[in-house]
Each structure stands twice: as structure tokens, then as C-alpha cells.
Design a protein around this motif. Sequence first.
Motif, PDB file in Angstrom:
ATOM      1  N   ARG A 271       0.844  -1.207   0.000  1.00  0.00           N
ATOM      2  CA  ARG A 271       0.000   0.000   0.000  1.00  0.00           C
ATOM      3  C   ARG A 271       0.877   1.253   0.000  1.00  0.00           C
ATOM      4  O   ARG A 271       0.627   2.209  -0.742  1.00  0.00           O
ATOM      5  N   ALA A 272       1.921   1.230   0.819  1.00  0.00           N
ATOM      6  CA  ALA A 272       2.817   2.391   0.897  1.00  0.00           C
ATOM      7  C   ALA A 272       3.518   2.610  -0.450  1.00  0.00           C
ATOM      8  O   ALA A 272       3.635   3.745  -0.921  1.00  0.00           O
ATOM      9  N   ALA A 273       3.946   1.520  -1.089  1.00  0.00           N
ATOM     10  CA  ALA A 273       4.633   1.644  -2.382  1.00  0.00           C
ATOM     11  C   ALA A 273       3.699   2.247  -3.424  1.00  0.00           C
ATOM     12  O   ALA A 273       4.087   3.123  -4.207  1.00  0.00           O
ATOM     13  N   ARG A 274       2.441   1.786  -3.433  1.00  0.00           N
ATOM     14  CA  ARG A 274       1.486   2.332  -4.411  1.00  0.00           C
ATOM     15  C   ARG A 274       1.239   3.816  -4.191  1.00  0.00           C
ATOM     16  O   ARG A 274       1.128   4.592  -5.135  1.00  0.00           O
ATOM     17  N   GLU A 278       1.920   6.776  -6.880  1.00  0.00           N
ATOM     18  CA  GLU A 278       0.881   7.735  -7.269  1.00  0.00           C
ATOM     19  C   GLU A 278       1.390   9.166  -7.097  1.00  0.00           C
ATOM     20  O   GLU A 278       1.182  10.023  -7.945  1.00  0.00           O
ATOM     21  N   GLY A 279       2.063   9.397  -5.963  1.00  0.00           N
ATOM     22  CA  GLY A 279       2.495  10.752  -5.622  1.00  0.00           C
ATOM     23  C   GLY A 279       3.721  11.235  -6.383  1.00  0.00           C
ATOM     24  O   GLY A 279       3.995  12.434  -6.419  1.00  0.00           O
ATOM     25  N   LEU A 366       4.651   2.876   7.936  1.00  0.00           N
ATOM     26  CA  LEU A 366       4.747   4.239   7.404  1.00  0.00           C
ATOM     27  C   LEU A 366       3.317   4.798   7.287  1.00  0.00           C
ATOM     28  O   LEU A 366       2.569   4.393   6.397  1.00  0.00           O
ATOM     29  N   ASP A 367       2.930   5.699   8.207  1.00  0.00           N
ATOM     30  CA  ASP A 367       1.551   6.190   8.161  1.00  0.00           C
ATOM     31  C   ASP A 367       1.382   7.248   7.073  1.00  0.00           C
ATOM     32  O   ASP A 367       2.362   7.824   6.596  1.00  0.00           O
ATOM     33  N   GLU A 368       0.138   7.495   6.677  1.00  0.00           N
ATOM     34  CA  GLU A 368      -0.102   8.368   5.520  1.00  0.00           C
ATOM     35  C   GLU A 368       0.379   9.805   5.717  1.00  0.00           C
ATOM     36  O   GLU A 368       0.994  10.359   4.814  1.00  0.00           O
ATOM     37  N   PRO A 369       0.142  10.428   6.888  1.00  0.00           N
ATOM     38  CA  PRO A 369       0.663  11.795   7.045  1.00  0.00           C
ATOM     39  C   PRO A 369       2.191  11.869   6.901  1.00  0.00           C
ATOM     40  O   PRO A 369       2.714  12.794   6.282  1.00  0.00           O
ATOM     41  N   THR A 370       2.881  10.877   7.463  1.00  0.00           N
ATOM     42  CA  THR A 370       4.346  10.871   7.352  1.00  0.00           C
ATOM     43  C   THR A 370       4.749  10.693   5.893  1.00  0.00           C
ATOM     44  O   THR A 370       5.639  11.377   5.384  1.00  0.00           O
ATOM     45  N   GLN A 371       4.060   9.777   5.221  1.00  0.00           N
ATOM     46  CA  GLN A 371       4.394   9.535   3.821  1.00  0.00           C
ATOM     47  C   GLN A 371       4.104  10.777   2.976  1.00  0.00           C
ATOM     48  O   GLN A 371       4.888  11.119   2.081  1.00  0.00           O
ATOM     49  N   ASP A 372       3.024  11.466   3.282  1.00  0.00           N
ATOM     50  CA  ASP A 372       2.706  12.685   2.529  1.00  0.00           C
ATOM     51  C   ASP A 372       3.789  13.746   2.721  1.00  0.00           C
ATOM     52  O   ASP A 372       4.121  14.494   1.787  1.00  0.00           O
ATOM     53  N   ARG A 373       4.323  13.814   3.932  1.00  0.00           N
ATOM     54  CA  ARG A 373       5.428  14.755   4.191  1.00  0.00           C
ATOM     55  C   ARG A 373       6.612  14.439   3.279  1.00  0.00           C
ATOM     56  O   ARG A 373       7.227  15.338   2.714  1.00  0.00           O
ATOM     57  N   ILE A 374       6.903  13.120   3.121  1.00  0.00           N
ATOM     58  CA  ILE A 374       8.033  12.713   2.273  1.00  0.00           C
ATOM     59  C   ILE A 374       7.735  13.050   0.810  1.00  0.00           C
ATOM     60  O   ILE A 374       8.566  13.640   0.103  1.00  0.00           O
ATOM     61  N   ILE A 375       6.528  12.693   0.364  1.00  0.00           N
ATOM     62  CA  ILE A 375       6.159  12.940  -1.036  1.00  0.00           C
ATOM     63  C   ILE A 375       6.214  14.447  -1.343  1.00  0.00           C
ATOM     64  O   ILE A 375       6.792  14.873  -2.352  1.00  0.00           O
ATOM     65  N   ASP A 376       5.650  15.256  -0.437  1.00  0.00           N
ATOM     66  CA  ASP A 376       5.653  16.705  -0.657  1.00  0.00           C
ATOM     67  C   ASP A 376       7.082  17.242  -0.727  1.00  0.00           C
ATOM     68  O   ASP A 376       7.392  18.090  -1.576  1.00  0.00           O
TER      69      ASP A 376
END
Length: 385
Positions: A271-274, A278-279, A366-376
Motif C-alpha cells: 500500500r505504501a509503495a502504491r 501515485e504521488g 509508514l503512516d499516511e501523514p508521514t508519507q505525505d510529508r516525504i512525497i511533498d
Amino acid sequence: MNQRPRVDSTPIPFIDVAAQRRRLGRAVDEAIDRVVDHCQFIQGPEVKAFEGQLAAFCGARHAVSCASGTDALVLVLRARGIGPGDAVICPSFTFCATAEVVVLVGATPVFADVDAETFNLNVASFERAIATAKRQGLKPKAVIPVDLFGLPADLDAINAIAKAEGLYVLDDAAQSFGATIGGRKLGTLAHATATSFFPAKPLGCYGDGGAVLTDDAELVEVLKSLRVHGQGSDKYDNVRIGMTSRLDTIQAAILIEKLKIFTDEIAARDRAARRYSEGLKDIAIVPQVPDDMTSVWAQYTIRLKPGVRDGLAAALKAQGIPTAIYYPIPLHRQGAYRQFPVVDGGLPVSERLASEVISLPMHAYLDEPTQDRIIDAVRNELGRN
Ligand SMILES: *Cc1c(COP(=O)(O)O)cnc(C)c1O
């Protein structure tokens, strides 16, 4: 007034071993306590139990545990009698242990190139490397495909060529245990498959450990002898030169608890990889998984335009986001491996990848807010270029 957006720069772990420990609660501690109580630290009951569960997990007939992933590879090469004058084909874009084991048994690694899309052994280059080995007077005996970053190599094609050429296939699944081709798990898709339980691998223990998966009962007997000094019918009967390479009972007890949640963790990694892909797909080259395969995402590795990697790594680091370069120098360019043969035509893809790749934090927690921080953060930095 100077209105700067506030950037969260709390450090993010590259692999969150502590989060997994919180999820497992007391289960691991209690498993360790049981071993400490029964005192069978070497080849205790948990070792056999874990081997049975590991084999069942991937569908292989047998699992033989040992002290590390490197030893798992060495044990198989030694059991096969591979040594001086023999060539073993392997990719150059991999962790050094893949080629190191070939040298340790006295054989010669012959380096082949990889595919840029999958990071795995290129089938045409593998075929060419067999010819290179023969031309140099070596006897090609085996191939060690690597399932890099958790994605299986093209084992169907590799097995077909190996069969035609009489080569043994030893799959290096140190990063990929749990991954599948056509619904079948690695461990069943080569003559023998080696894996590692180093803590940072998808199925890691709390120290070093490894295992060989195979359907070959004769190989199993030799491996079990080799891992205990070449023992025969009893401990003081030595029928071959062996080594000490056992999985500690404590590590087996820990792995029994971790295997229970492994399927769920693989799904979380996927899920995290997908979400990463996407991002990031419009701004970097994101990893591709062939249709008939699944990856366990030991690493999430993107490719960048030349010259932007160092800047990206530094910008992310300043925001508390760690990155890693797997691998900055392909093996055939390393001081220790420079003297070994490379496939005719060279290794242009391995060399290019070494300067393009960067791996982002990846683990099952890896939770979504943390992952979003990385993607951003990645988007902000790459958007500048
Ligand atoms: C980690 C790794 C190994 C070696 O495993 P250890 O348990 O550290 O000895 C071998 N091959 C590859 C591709 C690896 O990533």
C-alpha cells in the motif's frame, strides 16, 4: 512580517523497527524468555519449528536455517561442490554478498548487467555472460539471480536458459522473501533459494540469521551436515569439511512471532509503495512491477535525472527525511571485485543506475501523514529542477 510556512522536520526513521516492536507487544519478549528458561540455545526446539513454518509459508518442501543470508549462499555453493575453475554468473548491481560468496568458495564471479526497469538480471546479458565465461576458459556452473529491492528476477526465463546450459540456479532472495511470480512464492522457483533475516530485511530478526529453501531432499542433508562442521551420523563423526552456521534458538523464537504478522506487513508495504508511486510518478521514474509478480518492497527506489540526486538527498535530510543509495558503486567497479570478468559488451545499465537511484523510507508502519510529508518534500525539491 516574514511569513514563512512552518515545515515539520521531526526526524523520520528509514525503517521503523520500534513501531513493529510496539505492535508485537510482549509476544517477542515472552518467546525470548521461554528460550532463556529452557536453555537450548543451539538447535533448540524453536529452530525446527521455525524451519517448518518458513517452508510452509512459501510452499517449499524444506527450509534449512543458518547464521546469515551470506552463509545460506555459501552453504549451497559448497554443497554443490562449486569451486576453482568454475564460473558463477551474477548481477553487478547488488549487495556485495552475492559475488563475495562465489569468491569465498574459490570460484569466479562473472558479472552480467541488469534491466533498468526492474533492477534485476537482464536475461540477454546473462546468456552473454555464459559465453564470456567459456571464452575465458571457465566452466559456467551456476547463476545467482538477485530479487533486488524485493522484486523477483525473471526466474522463468533464467531457469529456461540455465536448464539448457546445465547451470544450477541459486536465487538470492535476501531482500525478497514473500514475493511471488504467478502466485507462487519465492523459495519454490529455483533449485535453491537463499534468504536473510538481517534486521533491515522485510522478515528480519534481532541479529543475524538466514535460511535456504528448496525441494531437494539430498541438498538438505548436505546443508545440515555442512552447517555443523560437516558432521555425519553423530557430532564426532566428520564426513566433510563444514563450518559453524546455525540460526540461534533465540532468533528462531523471535522469527516465529514475526512470521505471524508478515503477510499483513507485506500488504502494508505494498500500500505504501502504491501511494509513493501515485504521488511521484510524474516527477521521477518510479519502480515497475511486472504484471505476474508481486514485490515485498525491501526498498522503494526511484530514478532521477542526472545531477539532481545529491541536492535532493541534502534537502530531504534538512527536513528530517533520511534517504539511502543502493548501490552507489556496482560490484565490478569495487576495488575487491575489479579483477573478475564482466560480460562482453560491459554493464552500461548497472553503471547508469548507480548514479540515478535513491531509496525513500519504506516499512510496514509508514503512516499516511508521514508519507505525505516525504512525497511533498520530494516534489518540492524536484519541482525546482
Ligand atoms: C542482505 C543481503 C545478503 C546477505 O545477507 P546477510 O544476512 O546480511 O549475510 C545477500 N544478498 C543480498 C542481495 C542482500 O541484500
